[in-house]
Design an enzyme around this catalytic site. Structure first.
Site, PDB file in Angstrom:
ATOM      1  N   GLN A 269       0.844  -1.190   0.000  1.00  0.00           N
ATOM      2  CA  GLN A 269       0.000   0.000   0.000  1.00  0.00           C
ATOM      3  C   GLN A 269       0.884   1.247   0.000  1.00  0.00           C
ATOM      4  O   GLN A 269       1.788   1.384   0.831  1.00  0.00           O
ATOM      5  CB  GLN A 269      -0.923   0.033   1.223  1.00  0.00           C
ATOM      6  CG  GLN A 269      -1.962   1.138   1.119  1.00  0.00           C
ATOM      7  CD  GLN A 269      -2.814   1.278   2.371  1.00  0.00           C
ATOM      8  OE1 GLN A 269      -2.293   1.590   3.430  1.00  0.00           O
ATOM      9  NE2 GLN A 269      -4.115   1.052   2.241  1.00  0.00           N
TER      10      GLN A 269
ATOM     11  N   HIS B 108      -3.243   4.384  -1.575  1.00  0.00           N
ATOM     12  CA  HIS B 108      -4.034   4.737  -0.389  1.00  0.00           C
ATOM     13  C   HIS B 108      -4.753   6.061  -0.651  1.00  0.00           C
ATOM     14  O   HIS B 108      -4.176   7.134  -0.568  1.00  0.00           O
ATOM     15  CB  HIS B 108      -3.124   4.852   0.832  1.00  0.00           C
ATOM     16  CG  HIS B 108      -3.849   4.769   2.142  1.00  0.00           C
ATOM     17  ND1 HIS B 108      -5.192   5.055   2.281  1.00  0.00           N
ATOM     18  CD2 HIS B 108      -3.418   4.425   3.387  1.00  0.00           C
ATOM     19  CE1 HIS B 108      -5.541   4.896   3.555  1.00  0.00           C
ATOM     20  NE2 HIS B 108      -4.484   4.510   4.238  1.00  0.00           N
TER      21      HIS B 108
ATOM     22  N   HIS C 163      -9.152   7.505   4.376  1.00  0.00           N
ATOM     23  CA  HIS C 163      -8.872   7.840   5.777  1.00  0.00           C
ATOM     24  C   HIS C 163      -8.255   9.209   6.021  1.00  0.00           C
ATOM     25  O   HIS C 163      -7.478   9.401   6.954  1.00  0.00           O
ATOM     26  CB  HIS C 163      -7.978   6.771   6.394  1.00  0.00           C
ATOM     27  CG  HIS C 163      -8.520   5.387   6.270  1.00  0.00           C
ATOM     28  ND1 HIS C 163      -9.861   5.120   6.129  1.00  0.00           N
ATOM     29  CD2 HIS C 163      -7.892   4.180   6.249  1.00  0.00           C
ATOM     30  CE1 HIS C 163     -10.048   3.818   6.025  1.00  0.00           C
ATOM     31  NE2 HIS C 163      -8.880   3.221   6.080  1.00  0.00           N
TER      32      HIS C 163
ATOM     33  N   TYR D  31      -6.040  10.950   4.369  1.00  0.00           N
ATOM     34  CA  TYR D  31      -4.710  11.267   3.868  1.00  0.00           C
ATOM     35  C   TYR D  31      -4.836  12.096   2.586  1.00  0.00           C
ATOM     36  O   TYR D  31      -5.938  12.425   2.159  1.00  0.00           O
ATOM     37  CB  TYR D  31      -3.912   9.984   3.659  1.00  0.00           C
ATOM     38  CG  TYR D  31      -3.661   9.242   4.958  1.00  0.00           C
ATOM     39  CD1 TYR D  31      -2.859   9.803   5.955  1.00  0.00           C
ATOM     40  CD2 TYR D  31      -4.246   8.006   5.208  1.00  0.00           C
ATOM     41  CE1 TYR D  31      -2.646   9.152   7.161  1.00  0.00           C
ATOM     42  CE2 TYR D  31      -4.044   7.341   6.411  1.00  0.00           C
ATOM     43  CZ  TYR D  31      -3.241   7.918   7.385  1.00  0.00           C
ATOM     44  OH  TYR D  31      -3.034   7.273   8.579  1.00  0.00           O
TER      45      TYR D  31
ATOM     46  N   GLY E  33     -14.956  -3.546   9.709  1.00  0.00           N
ATOM     47  CA  GLY E  33     -15.582  -4.191  10.859  1.00  0.00           C
ATOM     48  C   GLY E  33     -16.351  -5.452  10.559  1.00  0.00           C
ATOM     49  O   GLY E  33     -17.211  -5.862  11.350  1.00  0.00           O
TER      50      GLY E  33
ATOM     51  N   GLY F 190      -9.061  -6.619   9.386  1.00  0.00           N
ATOM     52  CA  GLY F 190      -7.972  -5.974  10.095  1.00  0.00           C
ATOM     53  C   GLY F 190      -7.729  -6.561  11.463  1.00  0.00           C
ATOM     54  O   GLY F 190      -6.883  -7.435  11.641  1.00  0.00           O
TER      55      GLY F 190
END
Length: 351
Positions: free
Chosen positions: A101, A164, A167, A169, A284, A305
Site C-alpha cells: 500500500q 491509499h 482515511h 490522507y 468491521g 484488520g
C-alpha cells in the site's frame, strides 16, 4: 454445496488465483525502525499467509519526512526496497500474493516527526501538520512519487500496489468537499476533486501495469482524520466509474461507521455495481458479515484488520468455526517486535 462457506471459495482476481476471499487488510504497526522494514515483519506476514491467500501490506510512505510517522515503513529508498524483499519472499514461499500500500499522508502526520531525534516524535495518529494548499508543481511531484514508489515496490518483489486514497490522507483530502476548498482544477466540482486521484492511478498504472494496481477509498468519512464529503455516495460512485477507464485490478472500499449499528447494509452497493473490476469491502466485518457480503454479491473479497491481526490463521478458524483470539489494542502501535505482533496463538496452541 450447501455447507460451502462463501468466504472460503476460490476467486480469480485478474491473473491471481486466490484460494479464498479473506484478505489481510493493510495495518499500520509502527515496527519499521527508522522507516525500514525489519526482520520481525518476515514472521508477522508469513504467519498470516496461506497458499493462494491475498495480503495487503501496511502503508508505506512514498517520500521522506516531514510527512508521516516515526517507525512506519517507507518505499522510497534502496534501503526500504532491500528491507521489504525478505518479507515478500517469505509470503511467496508459502504461496501467497502480497501488494504494497502506497501512502502520502498530507496533513495527517506527526507534526513533530524528526527521524534524527526520536525524543521529539509523538508517534501516533492524532497529530496534524498545519494544512496548506499545494501548488500545481507540488501536486505533480507527489503524483510522480507514487509512480516511483510503485516501481520500487515491484523491484522489492511485490505482486502489485494499492494506492491509499482513504482515511483523510492527501488523496482523500483532495477528494472530499469538506476538506478541499480549492478553486483550481483540483477543487470545486466533483470532477475536479477526483482529478488528482485519477492522475495518480494513471501514472502508477502506466509504470507497472493496471493489472497490478488497486486503490483504497473511504468516501463515508469513517475516521477522525477524514473531513468528509457532503455527497459521499455520489463521490464513491463517480470514482468507481472513473476508475474503469484505467482498467485497474481492484477497488477497495471502506464501509461507513454506521455499519456497526446496522450490519450488512448495502451502503457500498452503488460503488460495487459501478466498478468493473474486483471489489473488496472492509470495515468491521465478522465471519457472518463477510459470508453475507460474498454470497449476496456485495463484494468479491472481504478485508479483515483486527481479526486477522489477532488470528494469524483466520481462514482456518473460519473454516472450523473455531473461537477467535481477542486483539490487544494497547499493542497495536508499539515498537515491540514480538508482543502483540508475532505472539498471537495459532489453533494448535490454543488450550
Amino acid at each position: 454445496m450447501e455447507d460451502q462457506i462463501p468466504l472460503l471459495t476460490p476467486y480469480k482476481m485478474g491473473k491471481f488465483q486466490l484460494a479464498h476471499r479473506v484478505v489481510l487488510a493493510p495495518l499500520t504497526r509502527f515496527r519499521s525502525y527508522n522507516g525500514t522494514p525489519q526482520s520481525n515483519a518476515v514472521l508477522y506476514y508469513s504467519q498470516r499467509t496461506t497458499k493462494g491467500g491475498f495480503l495487503i501490506a501496511e502503508a508505506a510512505s512514498i517520500s521522506p519526512p516531514p510527512q508521516g510517522y516515526k517507525n512506519a515503513p517507507g518505499i522510497w529508498s534502496r534501503e526500504h526496497i532491500d528491507g521489504w524483499k525478505p518479507i515478500v519472499d517469505a509470503v511467496h514461499a508459502k504461496g501467497g500474493i502480497i501488494f504494497c500500500q502506497l501512502l502520502y499522508p498530507g496533513k495527517v502526520s506527526d507534526e513533530s516527526f524528526d527521524p534524527n531525534d526520536p525524543s521529539k516524535s509523538k508517534g501516533f495518529f492524532f497529530w496534524f501538520l498545519q494544512p496548506r494548499t499545494l501548488s500545481r508543481k507540488e501536486i505533480s511531484l507527489v503524483a510522480d512519487d507514487f509512480r516511483v514508489a510503485a516501481r520500487n515496490a515491484v523491484e522489492a518483489g511485490f505482486d502489485g500496489v494499492e494506492i491509499h486514497g482513504a482515511h483523510g490522507y492527501l488523496i482523500d483530502q483532495i477528494l472530499e468537499d469538506q476538506a478541499n476548498d480549492g478553486t483550481d482544477k483540483y477543487g470545486g466540482s466533483l470532477e475536479n476533486r477526483c482529478r488528482f486521484a485519477l492522475e495518480v492511478v494513471e501514472k502508477v498504472s502506466n509504470e507497472i501495469g493496471a493489472d497490478r494496481v488497486g486503490i483504497r477509498l473511504s468516501p463515508f468519512a469513517n475516521h477522525m482524520e477524514s473531513a468528509g464529503d457532503s455527497h459521499a455516495e455520489a463521490l464513491g460512485v463517480h470514482m468507481a466509474k472513473s476508475l474503469n477507464k484505467y482498467g485497474i485490478l481492484y477497488c477497495h472500499m471502506v464501509q461507513p461507521r454506521k455499519k456497526y449499528a446496522n450490519k450488512c447494509t448495502d451502503s457500498l452497493g452503488p460503488m460495487r455495481r459501478a466498478f468493473n473490476g474486483t471489489f473488496i469491502a472492509a470495515g468491521g466485518y465478522d465471519k457472518d458479515d463477510g459470508n453475507d457480503a460474498v454470497a449476496g454479491e456485495q463484494a468479491d473479497l472481504v478485508a479483515y484488520g483486527r481479526l486477522f491481526l489477532a488470528n494469524p490463521d483466520l481462514p482456518k478458524r473460519f473454516e472450523l468455526g473455531a473461537p477467535l483470539n481477542k486483539h490487544q489494542r494497547a499493542t497495536f502501535y508499539t515498537k515491540d517486535p514480538v508482543n502483540g505482533y508475532t505472539d498471537y496463538p495459532f489453533l494448535e496452541t490454543v488450550v
